[in-house]
Scaffold this motif. Structure first.
Motif, PDB file in Angstrom:
ATOM      1  N   ALA A  17      58.634  54.495 107.900  1.00 13.17           N
ATOM      2  CA  ALA A  17      57.659  55.410 107.328  1.00 13.17           C
ATOM      3  C   ALA A  17      58.303  56.340 106.299  1.00 13.17           C
ATOM      4  CB  ALA A  17      57.011  56.230 108.439  1.00 13.17           C
ATOM      5  N   GLU A  18      59.592  56.656 106.470  1.00 16.23           N
ATOM      6  CA  GLU A  18      60.266  57.569 105.565  1.00 16.23           C
ATOM      7  C   GLU A  18      60.887  56.879 104.361  1.00 16.23           C
ATOM      8  OE1 GLU A  18      63.066  59.519 108.053  1.00 16.23           O
ATOM      9  OE2 GLU A  18      61.575  60.822 108.984  1.00 16.23           O
ATOM     10  N   GLU A  19      60.920  55.569 104.347  1.00 10.39           N
ATOM     11  CA  GLU A  19      61.503  54.853 103.213  1.00 10.39           C
ATOM     12  C   GLU A  19      60.698  55.141 101.957  1.00 10.39           C
ATOM     13  OE1 GLU A  19      61.520  50.731 104.161  1.00 10.39           O
ATOM     14  OE2 GLU A  19      63.278  50.871 105.429  1.00 10.39           O
ATOM     15  N   ARG A  20      61.408  55.290 100.870  1.00 12.63           N
ATOM     16  CA  ARG A  20      60.719  55.485  99.593  1.00 12.63           C
ATOM     17  C   ARG A  20      60.062  54.172  99.201  1.00 12.63           C
ATOM     18  NH1 ARG A  20      64.576  57.794  95.281  1.00 12.63           N
ATOM     19  NH2 ARG A  20      62.612  57.915  94.182  1.00 12.63           N
ATOM     20  N   PRO A  21      58.848  54.226  98.718  1.00 13.04           N
ATOM     21  CA  PRO A  21      58.192  52.991  98.290  1.00 13.04           C
ATOM     22  C   PRO A  21      58.942  52.381  97.103  1.00 13.04           C
ATOM     23  CG  PRO A  21      56.871  54.885  97.675  1.00 13.04           C
ATOM     24  CD  PRO A  21      57.999  55.390  98.508  1.00 13.04           C
ATOM     25  N   ALA A  22      58.885  51.100  96.993  1.00 13.43           N
ATOM     26  CA  ALA A  22      59.556  50.404  95.897  1.00 13.43           C
ATOM     27  C   ALA A  22      58.932  50.832  94.574  1.00 13.43           C
ATOM     28  CB  ALA A  22      59.435  48.902  96.078  1.00 13.43           C
ATOM     29  N   ARG A  23      59.775  51.068  93.600  1.00 14.03           N
ATOM     30  CA  ARG A  23      59.296  51.480  92.283  1.00 14.03           C
ATOM     31  C   ARG A  23      58.849  50.251  91.507  1.00 14.03           C
ATOM     32  NH1 ARG A  23      63.740  52.916  89.189  1.00 14.03           N
ATOM     33  NH2 ARG A  23      63.022  51.899  87.312  1.00 14.03           N
ATOM     34  N   PRO A  24      57.662  50.274  90.929  1.00  9.60           N
ATOM     35  CA  PRO A  24      57.226  49.104  90.164  1.00  9.60           C
ATOM     36  C   PRO A  24      58.115  48.907  88.937  1.00  9.60           C
ATOM     37  CG  PRO A  24      55.700  50.913  89.860  1.00  9.60           C
ATOM     38  CD  PRO A  24      56.682  51.342  90.911  1.00  9.60           C
ATOM     39  N   LEU A  25      58.360  47.676  88.616  1.00 10.09           N
ATOM     40  CA  LEU A  25      59.179  47.370  87.449  1.00 10.09           C
ATOM     41  C   LEU A  25      58.376  47.627  86.181  1.00 10.09           C
ATOM     42  CD1 LEU A  25      60.769  44.013  88.619  1.00 10.09           C
ATOM     43  CD2 LEU A  25      61.852  46.245  88.516  1.00 10.09           C
ATOM     44  N   PRO A  26      59.016  48.136  85.141  1.00 10.44           N
ATOM     45  CA  PRO A  26      58.303  48.398  83.889  1.00 10.44           C
ATOM     46  C   PRO A  26      58.080  47.097  83.108  1.00 10.44           C
ATOM     47  CG  PRO A  26      60.583  49.035  83.660  1.00 10.44           C
ATOM     48  CD  PRO A  26      60.395  48.601  85.097  1.00 10.44           C
ATOM     49  N   ALA A  27      57.360  46.174  83.697  1.00  9.26           N
ATOM     50  CA  ALA A  27      57.173  44.859  83.077  1.00  9.26           C
ATOM     51  C   ALA A  27      56.320  44.954  81.816  1.00  9.26           C
ATOM     52  CB  ALA A  27      56.530  43.896  84.068  1.00  9.26           C
ATOM     53  N   GLY A  28      55.362  45.863  81.778  1.00 12.26           N
ATOM     54  CA  GLY A  28      54.494  45.984  80.612  1.00 12.26           C
ATOM     55  C   GLY A  28      55.285  46.356  79.367  1.00 12.26           C
ATOM     56  N   ALA A  29      56.155  47.344  79.494  1.00 20.84           N
ATOM     57  CA  ALA A  29      56.966  47.761  78.342  1.00 20.84           C
ATOM     58  C   ALA A  29      57.911  46.647  77.932  1.00 20.84           C
ATOM     59  CB  ALA A  29      57.746  49.028  78.690  1.00 20.84           C
ATOM     60  N   TRP A  30      58.454  45.960  78.907  1.00 21.29           N
ATOM     61  CA  TRP A  30      59.379  44.863  78.608  1.00 21.29           C
ATOM     62  C   TRP A  30      58.668  43.744  77.856  1.00 21.29           C
ATOM     63  CZ3 TRP A  30      59.928  39.826  80.886  1.00 21.29           C
ATOM     64  CH2 TRP A  30      61.119  39.198  80.565  1.00 21.29           C
ATOM     65  N   LEU A  31      57.450  43.402  78.303  1.00 26.19           N
ATOM     66  CA  LEU A  31      56.690  42.340  77.628  1.00 26.19           C
ATOM     67  C   LEU A  31      56.288  42.757  76.214  1.00 26.19           C
ATOM     68  CD1 LEU A  31      54.461  41.110  80.562  1.00 26.19           C
ATOM     69  CD2 LEU A  31      56.311  39.867  79.458  1.00 26.19           C
ATOM     70  N   ARG A  32      55.901  44.021  76.042  1.00 29.12           N
ATOM     71  CA  ARG A  32      55.560  44.486  74.695  1.00 29.12           C
ATOM     72  C   ARG A  32      56.777  44.411  73.776  1.00 29.12           C
ATOM     73  NH1 ARG A  32      52.447  48.007  77.630  1.00 29.12           N
ATOM     74  NH2 ARG A  32      54.058  49.606  77.667  1.00 29.12           N
ATOM     75  N   ALA A  33      57.944  44.771  74.288  1.00 30.30           N
ATOM     76  CA  ALA A  33      59.156  44.701  73.475  1.00 30.30           C
ATOM     77  C   ALA A  33      59.455  43.260  73.091  1.00 30.30           C
ATOM     78  CB  ALA A  33      60.334  45.308  74.233  1.00 30.30           C
ATOM     79  N   LEU A  34      59.245  42.348  74.015  1.00 28.79           N
ATOM     80  CA  LEU A  34      59.456  40.933  73.689  1.00 28.79           C
ATOM     81  C   LEU A  34      58.486  40.474  72.610  1.00 28.79           C
ATOM     82  CD1 LEU A  34      60.020  39.141  77.111  1.00 28.79           C
ATOM     83  CD2 LEU A  34      61.645  39.408  75.251  1.00 28.79           C
ATOM     84  N   ARG A  35      57.230  40.871  72.754  1.00 31.74           N
ATOM     85  CA  ARG A  35      56.209  40.456  71.789  1.00 31.74           C
ATOM     86  C   ARG A  35      56.527  40.999  70.407  1.00 31.74           C
ATOM     87  NH1 ARG A  35      51.221  42.334  74.124  1.00 31.74           N
ATOM     88  NH2 ARG A  35      51.774  40.941  75.811  1.00 31.74           N
ATOM     89  N   ILE A  36      56.966  42.256  70.328  1.00 26.50           N
ATOM     90  CA  ILE A  36      57.316  42.849  69.035  1.00 26.50           C
ATOM     91  C   ILE A  36      58.521  42.122  68.449  1.00 26.50           C
ATOM     92  CG2 ILE A  36      58.265  44.932  67.967  1.00 26.50           C
ATOM     93  CD1 ILE A  36      56.464  46.519  69.917  1.00 26.50           C
ATOM     94  N   GLY A  37      59.498  41.804  69.287  1.00 18.25           N
ATOM     95  CA  GLY A  37      60.672  41.081  68.813  1.00 18.25           C
ATOM     96  C   GLY A  37      60.323  39.700  68.299  1.00 18.25           C
TER      97      GLY A  37
END
Length: 63
Positions: A17-37
């Motif tokens: 119960a005290e564990e920090r929830p997993a942080r979502p990966l910034p996949a959206g920013a990564w995909l946008r950077a790929l698309r721009i590249g």
């Protein structure tokens, strides 16, 4: 296994119960950077252009 909720079970439950929830990966920013590249690199290189292929029936399509 007994049907009792032991101290060990309670500690495990509390730790989970005290564990920090997993942080979502910034996949959206990564995909946008790929698309721009890809857009930057998708421009054709300067130089002589090839002539377009002739349009007509292919040998295997002739009846």
């Amino acid at each position: 296994m007994s049907g009792h909720f032991t101290d060990r079970d309670e500690r495990m439950w509390q730790r989970r119960a005290e564990e920090r929830p997993a942080r979502p990966l910034p996949a959206g920013a990564w995909l946008r950077a790929l698309r721009i590249g890809l857009k930057r690199r998708s421009a054709p290189p300067p130089g002589p252009q090839r002539a377009p292929a002739p349009v007509g029936p292919r040998p295997c399509e002739q009846a």
